[in-house]
Design a protein around this motif. Structure first.
Motif, PDB file in Angstrom:
ATOM      1  N   ILE A   1       0.856  -1.194   0.000  1.00  0.00           N
ATOM      2  CA  ILE A   1       0.000   0.000   0.000  1.00  0.00           C
ATOM      3  C   ILE A   1       0.886   1.236   0.000  1.00  0.00           C
ATOM      4  N   VAL A   2       0.577   2.183  -0.838  1.00  0.00           N
ATOM      5  CA  VAL A   2       1.424   3.364  -1.006  1.00  0.00           C
ATOM      6  C   VAL A   2       0.625   4.635  -0.750  1.00  0.00           C
ATOM      7  N   ASP A   3       1.288   5.638  -0.185  1.00  0.00           N
ATOM      8  CA  ASP A   3       0.709   6.970  -0.003  1.00  0.00           C
ATOM      9  C   ASP A   3       1.316   7.882  -1.059  1.00  0.00           C
ATOM     10  N   LEU A   4       0.464   8.496  -1.888  1.00  0.00           N
ATOM     11  CA  LEU A   4       0.940   9.328  -2.997  1.00  0.00           C
ATOM     12  C   LEU A   4       1.324  10.743  -2.583  1.00  0.00           C
ATOM     13  N   ARG A   5       1.232  11.035  -1.286  1.00  0.00           N
ATOM     14  CA  ARG A   5       1.573  12.386  -0.842  1.00  0.00           C
ATOM     15  C   ARG A   5       3.017  12.732  -1.256  1.00  0.00           C
ATOM     16  N   ASN A   6       3.180  13.945  -1.780  1.00  0.00           N
ATOM     17  CA  ASN A   6       4.462  14.493  -2.255  1.00  0.00           C
ATOM     18  C   ASN A   6       4.932  13.888  -3.574  1.00  0.00           C
ATOM     19  N   LEU A   7       4.075  13.092  -4.221  1.00  0.00           N
ATOM     20  CA  LEU A   7       4.376  12.673  -5.587  1.00  0.00           C
ATOM     21  C   LEU A   7       4.339  13.899  -6.494  1.00  0.00           C
ATOM     22  N   ILE A   8       5.303  13.987  -7.389  1.00  0.00           N
ATOM     23  CA  ILE A   8       5.382  15.112  -8.325  1.00  0.00           C
ATOM     24  C   ILE A   8       4.928  14.633  -9.699  1.00  0.00           C
ATOM     25  N   ILE A   9       3.956  15.323 -10.271  1.00  0.00           N
ATOM     26  CA  ILE A   9       3.515  15.054 -11.641  1.00  0.00           C
ATOM     27  C   ILE A   9       4.038  16.201 -12.499  1.00  0.00           C
ATOM     28  N   ALA A  10       4.876  15.875 -13.461  1.00  0.00           N
ATOM     29  CA  ALA A  10       5.562  16.915 -14.223  1.00  0.00           C
ATOM     30  C   ALA A  10       5.336  16.760 -15.716  1.00  0.00           C
ATOM     31  N   ASN A  11       5.494  17.879 -16.414  1.00  0.00           N
ATOM     32  CA  ASN A  11       5.600  17.889 -17.867  1.00  0.00           C
ATOM     33  C   ASN A  11       6.989  18.423 -18.165  1.00  0.00           C
ATOM     34  N   THR A  12       7.932  17.528 -18.440  1.00  0.00           N
ATOM     35  CA  THR A  12       9.319  17.944 -18.611  1.00  0.00           C
ATOM     36  C   THR A  12       9.519  18.764 -19.877  1.00  0.00           C
ATOM     37  N   ASP A  13       8.630  18.621 -20.856  1.00  0.00           N
ATOM     38  CA  ASP A  13       8.735  19.431 -22.068  1.00  0.00           C
ATOM     39  C   ASP A  13       8.504  20.904 -21.770  1.00  0.00           C
ATOM     40  N   LYS A  14       7.575  21.178 -20.845  1.00  0.00           N
ATOM     41  CA  LYS A  14       7.259  22.563 -20.486  1.00  0.00           C
ATOM     42  C   LYS A  14       7.936  23.003 -19.190  1.00  0.00           C
ATOM     43  N   ASN A  15       8.684  22.074 -18.582  1.00  0.00           N
ATOM     44  CA  ASN A  15       9.358  22.364 -17.316  1.00  0.00           C
ATOM     45  C   ASN A  15       8.369  22.857 -16.259  1.00  0.00           C
ATOM     46  N   THR A  16       7.216  22.203 -16.188  1.00  0.00           N
ATOM     47  CA  THR A  16       6.205  22.539 -15.179  1.00  0.00           C
ATOM     48  C   THR A  16       5.887  21.284 -14.378  1.00  0.00           C
ATOM     49  N   GLU A  17       5.471  21.488 -13.135  1.00  0.00           N
ATOM     50  CA  GLU A  17       5.158  20.347 -12.280  1.00  0.00           C
ATOM     51  C   GLU A  17       4.144  20.754 -11.219  1.00  0.00           C
TER      52      GLU A  17
ATOM     53  N   ILE B   1       2.706  19.169  -7.268  1.00  0.00           N
ATOM     54  CA  ILE B   1       2.967  18.230  -6.190  1.00  0.00           C
ATOM     55  C   ILE B   1       1.661  17.855  -5.512  1.00  0.00           C
ATOM     56  N   ILE B   2       1.443  16.572  -5.298  1.00  0.00           N
ATOM     57  CA  ILE B   2       0.267  16.112  -4.565  1.00  0.00           C
ATOM     58  C   ILE B   2       0.526  16.350  -3.078  1.00  0.00           C
ATOM     59  N   THR B   3      -0.187  17.274  -2.486  1.00  0.00           N
ATOM     60  CA  THR B   3       0.051  17.633  -1.085  1.00  0.00           C
ATOM     61  C   THR B   3      -0.840  16.848  -0.131  1.00  0.00           C
ATOM     62  N   GLN B   4      -1.921  16.266  -0.628  1.00  0.00           N
ATOM     63  CA  GLN B   4      -2.819  15.525   0.242  1.00  0.00           C
ATOM     64  C   GLN B   4      -2.401  14.061   0.314  1.00  0.00           C
ATOM     65  N   SER B   5      -2.849  13.392   1.361  1.00  0.00           N
ATOM     66  CA  SER B   5      -2.576  11.966   1.501  1.00  0.00           C
ATOM     67  C   SER B   5      -3.570  11.183   0.655  1.00  0.00           C
ATOM     68  N   ILE B   6      -3.076  10.455  -0.338  1.00  0.00           N
ATOM     69  CA  ILE B   6      -3.904   9.633  -1.219  1.00  0.00           C
ATOM     70  C   ILE B   6      -3.373   8.204  -1.139  1.00  0.00           C
ATOM     71  N   ILE B   7      -4.192   7.317  -0.610  1.00  0.00           N
ATOM     72  CA  ILE B   7      -3.765   5.941  -0.385  1.00  0.00           C
ATOM     73  C   ILE B   7      -4.153   5.077  -1.580  1.00  0.00           C
ATOM     74  N   LEU B   8      -3.180   4.313  -2.065  1.00  0.00           N
ATOM     75  CA  LEU B   8      -3.398   3.450  -3.217  1.00  0.00           C
ATOM     76  C   LEU B   8      -3.067   2.012  -2.821  1.00  0.00           C
ATOM     77  N   GLU B   9      -4.092   1.158  -2.876  1.00  0.00           N
ATOM     78  CA  GLU B   9      -3.938  -0.254  -2.534  1.00  0.00           C
ATOM     79  C   GLU B   9      -3.200  -0.988  -3.665  1.00  0.00           C
ATOM     80  N   PRO B  10      -2.705  -2.206  -3.404  1.00  0.00           N
ATOM     81  CA  PRO B  10      -2.060  -2.973  -4.465  1.00  0.00           C
ATOM     82  C   PRO B  10      -2.964  -3.148  -5.684  1.00  0.00           C
ATOM     83  N   LYS B  11      -2.410  -2.916  -6.856  1.00  0.00           N
ATOM     84  CA  LYS B  11      -3.079  -3.044  -8.162  1.00  0.00           C
ATOM     85  C   LYS B  11      -4.208  -2.013  -8.345  1.00  0.00           C
ATOM     86  N   GLN B  12      -4.334  -1.093  -7.429  1.00  0.00           N
ATOM     87  CA  GLN B  12      -5.407  -0.104  -7.534  1.00  0.00           C
ATOM     88  C   GLN B  12      -5.030   0.986  -8.537  1.00  0.00           C
ATOM     89  N   ILE B  13      -6.053   1.537  -9.173  1.00  0.00           N
ATOM     90  CA  ILE B  13      -5.869   2.546 -10.220  1.00  0.00           C
ATOM     91  C   ILE B  13      -6.525   3.842  -9.752  1.00  0.00           C
TER      92      ILE B  13
END
Length: 593
Positions: free
Chosen positions: A344-360, A362-374
């Motif tokens: 089980i993973v917490d997505l908090r502080n995951l960075i979603i970026a577009n490296t082509d535009k150099n923009t990103e 950050i997920i600041t909230q706690s989002i819990i993702l179970e195994p194989k969960q989408i």
């Protein structure tokens, strides 16, 4: 802009006149208030707000009878740094509302300089004297606080304060001072604002409560529990706890032993449990809590809670699973992530970026993702649901995303682990990865086909099915293929017959390869049943150990190949001299449902 909020509590003891006031301003009724009522309003947030349009003073008050034991509670927000020109007086209790003649007590906020403190003021027939001050600098800037003031039977004044979102107040000062008037002589509670024109709508008040103090008979309640490190568990209760606390009050499952238990000196409602051995990440453990007492001696009953030490984003197998980068006009993009691990993973502080535009973002909230969960993330959840009508089990979270180009670009998942910025997954998307038979690609997502194949393999992406409204945000992709079944063949077809009709079922042919070593170069082409060339699937492309090729049923010129039998011919060359050649036969059907 900083904000200020106060919650004020005052307590006084000697006889038994009952006084009760509570106003959370949930209605627009100010009929019980007196004074400059026309200069105040109840706003859309159901808070009392000063609503003048010029400089001046405004007084709002109510007549009350005061008991001997009193508790004042109030939320206050000031959206400016208080000063002598922009000040606030909370009239706690006076014998008449004219402060030039009154006797009683009030709180004053607003002095000059950076050392401003909350002042407790005694009024003696109009003469005001500061009898106590809180911590210097606490109200020198715009703030959002709770304040708790008590006067007890020992003639002891106590001032406590905290930020608005903090549960417990901390003590600012204690002073012994008897009352200048008795509770029986106290008649009025009020709010007095002094302001310039630029601050004439920057005073806010809420949840004003005045009541007799009640004896605490309720045990402490656990409000949060978190595994904060591999050897630390942090518990937060709803009130201050007795310092009589030990290891005996707690136990852990899975043979996990406790080394020490510490009651926070700064936050008397916070308990730190230290374990002997590191806690395993991604697995649940049980914590038993029993006999926790508050400062009044109320003891909690035994309870068992389930905890988990979540994996951080860089410790799990997170993959980009789907992306909508060219939404319909007025719509929004979405990015879908799958947790391909068994933890089980917490997505908090995951960075979603577009490296082509150099923009990103950050997920600041706690989002819990179970195994194989989408999970799908978008800036407009309502639009995505209305447009794609996902299944009920879909998980869609509203959060900020970087902007994405409509034709080609990049989406990257990253995580800062403290020592380096780690790239978890990255996808260079292109609108050419869509099915060629789709002319208008606006509003159609690209779906990943297999988690076993590389993210940046163009063969591993295709258009979402028309039968799924051209997008599957937050649940299994319409194009998803389970490629986990083993095969002894180095190159083989996932199935023999395919129907490229965008119904989400075998819309393309999948050719799998499963090699003993990487470094092979692949040439693959499609021939019809007479040996005529239809299209190339790979032209000297370098391979890893396993992956897929895909044929969408079209010729090299983009026109659809007719229903019939076709031959997939392939050659693999390795630098060490090994050669693998072969062919597979498939059937393309454009007539099957």
């Amino acid at each position: 802009m900083h904000r200020l909020c106060l919650t004020i509590i005052i307590v006084i003891l000697p006889h038994i006149i009952l006084c009760q006031l509570f106003d959370d301003f949930s209605s627009s009724d100010l009929s019980l208030w007196n004074g400059d009522v026309n200069l105040f309003e109840i706003n859309d947030e159901n808070r009392l707000q000063l609503a003048d349009d010029d400089s001046g003073e405004a007084l709002l008050y109510r007549a009350l009878s005061y008991p001997d034991s009193i508790e004042w509670l109030m939320d206050i927000e000031l959206q400016f740094a208080p000063s002598t020109s922009n000040a606030l007086n909370i009239i706690l209790a006076v014998d008449q509302i004219n402060l030039d003649l009154a006797s009683g007590y009030m709180i004053s906020i607003g002095q000059s300089g950076n050392d401003d403190a909350i002042q407790l003021i005694e009024i003696d027939q109009g003469t005001q004297t500061v009898i106590a001050e809180g911590i210097m600098g606490q109200v020198s800037q715009a703030f959002h606080k709770k304040i708790h003031i008590l006067y007890n039977e020992n003639e002891e004044w106590i001032i406590r304060s905290t930020d608005y979102n903090t549960l417990l107040t901390s003590e600012e000062l204690t002073i012994n001072k008897d009352l200048i008037i008795s509770p029986a002589q106290m008649q009025y509670f009020g709010i007095k604002c002094q302001y310039t024109s630029s601050r004439s709508d920057k005073f806010f008040f809420d949840n004003i409560s005045i009541d007799e103090i009640k004896k605490d008979t309720i045990p402490p309640q656990l409000i949060s529990a978190e595994i904060s490190s591999d050897t630390t568990i942090t518990l937060v209760f709803d009130e201050a706890l007795s310092d009589v606390i030990s290891i005996d009050n707690f136990s852990l499952s899975d043979d996990q032993s406790i080394k020490d238990v510490v009651l926070s000196s700064a936050l008397q409602n916070t308990v730190i449990i230290i374990t002997d051995d590191p806690i395993i990440k991604g697995q649940y453990i049980d914590l038993r809590i029993d006999g926790i007492s508050d400062v009044a001696g109320n003891k909690s009953q035994e309870q068992t809670i389930e905890l988990i030490y979540y994996l951080s984003p860089d410790e799990a197998q997170l993959h980009i699973n789907e992306i909508l980068f060219n939404p319909v006009t007025g719509g929004s993009d979405y990015v879908e992530i799958i947790n391909n691990s068994d933890k089980i993973v917490d997505l908090r502080n995951l960075i979603i970026a577009n490296t082509d535009k150099n923009t990103e973002k950050i997920i600041t909230q706690s989002i819990i993702l179970e195994p194989k969960q989408i999970i799908a993330m978008t800036s407009d959840k309502t639009h995505i649901i209305d447009t794609y009508q996902p299944l009920t089990e879909a998980i869609i979270i509203e959060t900020d995303l970087p902007s994405f180009n409509d034709d080609e670009g990049n989406v990257t998942l990253m995580y800062d682990n403290g020592s380096e910025l780690e790239i978890i997954d990255s996808f260079d998307y292109n609108e050419d990865y869509h099915q060629q038979i789709i002319a208008d690609r606006e509003g159609i997502s690209l779906e990943r086909i297999s988690l076993m194949s590389p993210t940046n393999d163009a063969n591993n992406w295709t258009s979402a099915s028309a039968d799924y409204n051209y997008g599957t945000p937050g649940y299994v992709n319409s194009a998803a293929q389970d490629l986990t079944d083993p095969s002894e063949d180095k190159v083989f077809l996932e199935y023999k017959t395919f129907t490229p009709n965008l119904d989400g079922d075998k819309d393309f042919l999948i050719i799998r390869y499963n090699l003993e070593q990487s470094g092979y170069v692949l040439t693959a082409k499609v021939l019809d049943d007479k040996g005529r060339h239809e299209t190339d699937l790979s032209n000297n492309n370098l391979l890893g150990t396993r992956g897929i090729l895909r044929w969408d049923g079209n010729k090299s010129d983009g026109n659809p190949s007719p229903t019939g039998m076709y031959i997939i011919f392939y050659e693999l060359f390795h630098p060490d001299g090994q050669v693998i050649r072969g062919k597979e036969v498939c059937v393309l059907s454009r007539n099957l449902d």
